[in-house]
Design an enzyme around this catalytic site. Sequence first.
Site, short mmCIF file in Angstrom:
data_model
loop_
_atom_site.label_atom_id
_atom_site.label_comp_id
_atom_site.label_asym_id
_atom_site.label_seq_id
_atom_site.Cartn_x
_atom_site.Cartn_y
_atom_site.Cartn_z
N SER A 107 0.82 -1.21 0.00
CA SER A 107 0.00 0.00 0.00
C SER A 107 0.85 1.27 0.00
CB SER A 107 -0.95 -0.01 1.20
OG SER A 107 -0.22 -0.12 2.40
N THR A 108 2.11 1.19 0.46
CA THR A 108 3.00 2.36 0.41
C THR A 108 3.65 2.43 -0.98
OG1 THR A 108 3.46 1.83 2.72
CG2 THR A 108 4.76 3.60 1.71
N ASP A 111 10.71 0.24 -2.17
CA ASP A 111 9.74 -0.73 -1.67
C ASP A 111 9.32 -0.36 -0.25
OD1 ASP A 111 8.17 -2.98 -1.57
OD2 ASP A 111 9.79 -4.40 -1.97
N ALA A 116 8.10 -1.72 3.73
CA ALA A 116 8.62 -2.71 4.70
C ALA A 116 7.60 -2.85 5.81
CB ALA A 116 9.97 -2.28 5.25
N GLY A 133 4.66 -8.91 4.23
CA GLY A 133 3.28 -8.80 4.70
C GLY A 133 2.29 -8.90 3.54
N GLY A 134 2.75 -8.47 2.37
CA GLY A 134 1.91 -8.56 1.18
C GLY A 134 2.18 -9.83 0.38
N GLU A 180 10.51 -9.56 -4.34
CA GLU A 180 11.07 -8.32 -3.78
C GLU A 180 12.54 -8.50 -3.42
OE1 GLU A 180 7.13 -6.30 -1.75
OE2 GLU A 180 8.28 -7.73 -0.59
#
Length: 225
Positions: free
Chosen positions: A27-28, A81, A83, A96-97, A103
Site C-alpha cells: 500500500s505504500t 519498496d 517494509a 506482509g503482502g 522483492e
Amino acid sequence: MNLKEMVGYKAAEFVKDGMVVGLGTGSTAYYMVEAIGKRVKEEGLVITGVTTSHRTAAQAKELGIPLKDINEVESIDVTIDGADEISDDYQGIKGGGGAHLFEKMVANHSKEVIWIVDDSKLVHKLGAFPLPVEVVKFGCQQVFRLFEEKEMDPSFRKDDKDDLYLTDSGNYIIDLHLEQIENPHEIAAWLDSLTGVVEHGLFLDCVTKVIVGTEDGPVVKDVSR
Ligand code: 5RP
C-alpha cells in the site's frame, strides 16, 4: 496527504532519467508507483520498471510505465519498496503482502535499495510482525511441524476467502510469530538451509536509504553499509 502517500511521492524524486527502477509491492509502494507514473506522463521521465508482483505490474502497465522482466535487464539502479518492520540497525521484515520472494530478488540485484515507511514501522528489534516464510506445497506440513517443534508459533496464511494464500509463484506462506528476534542473521541462515523453504522475509544488510513519513514531513536517512 497521508504518510504512505508522502513517502511514496518523496521516493519518486530520487528516480532519474535512464534508470532501471525496481518497483516494490504494497500500500505504500502503490503511491510511489503512482508518483513515478505521473512523472512519466507529465515530465516525460524515461525509465524502465522491473516489478515485484503481478499487482504492481498491473498498476505500472495501467499508468504507462515501460517495464522489463528482471531477466531482461543487466542491473537495477534503484529499488523502492515498503517494509513491515525496520529495526534500529536498519534490518527489515518484509512479505506482509506476500511478495517477498520477488522483492528480495529485485533488491539483491539493485545498486541502491530505498525503503519507504510510515513511522509506525520503526521498531527497536524485529519480530512483533510475523515473519513470512514462503514454502513449496510439497511437504509443507513437515516444514510446519518443524517450526512447531522449534516453538516458532507458525500459522499458514489465509486469503480473504479463508483459503490458503497463494503467492505469485503458486507457493504457500507460513507466518512465524516470534515476538522478538534477537539473532536475525542466525534465523535467516537456518531458514535458508531448509529444503522446501523458498524464501523468508528477513531482509538483512540490504537497504541503503530509508524514507520515514512523520507528521512533520518525510525524513530521509542514508544507511552506510
Ligand atoms: C509486500 C511487502 C510490503 O512492502 C510490506 O508488506 C509493506 O506493505 P505496506 O506498505 O502495505 O504496509 O513486503 O510483500
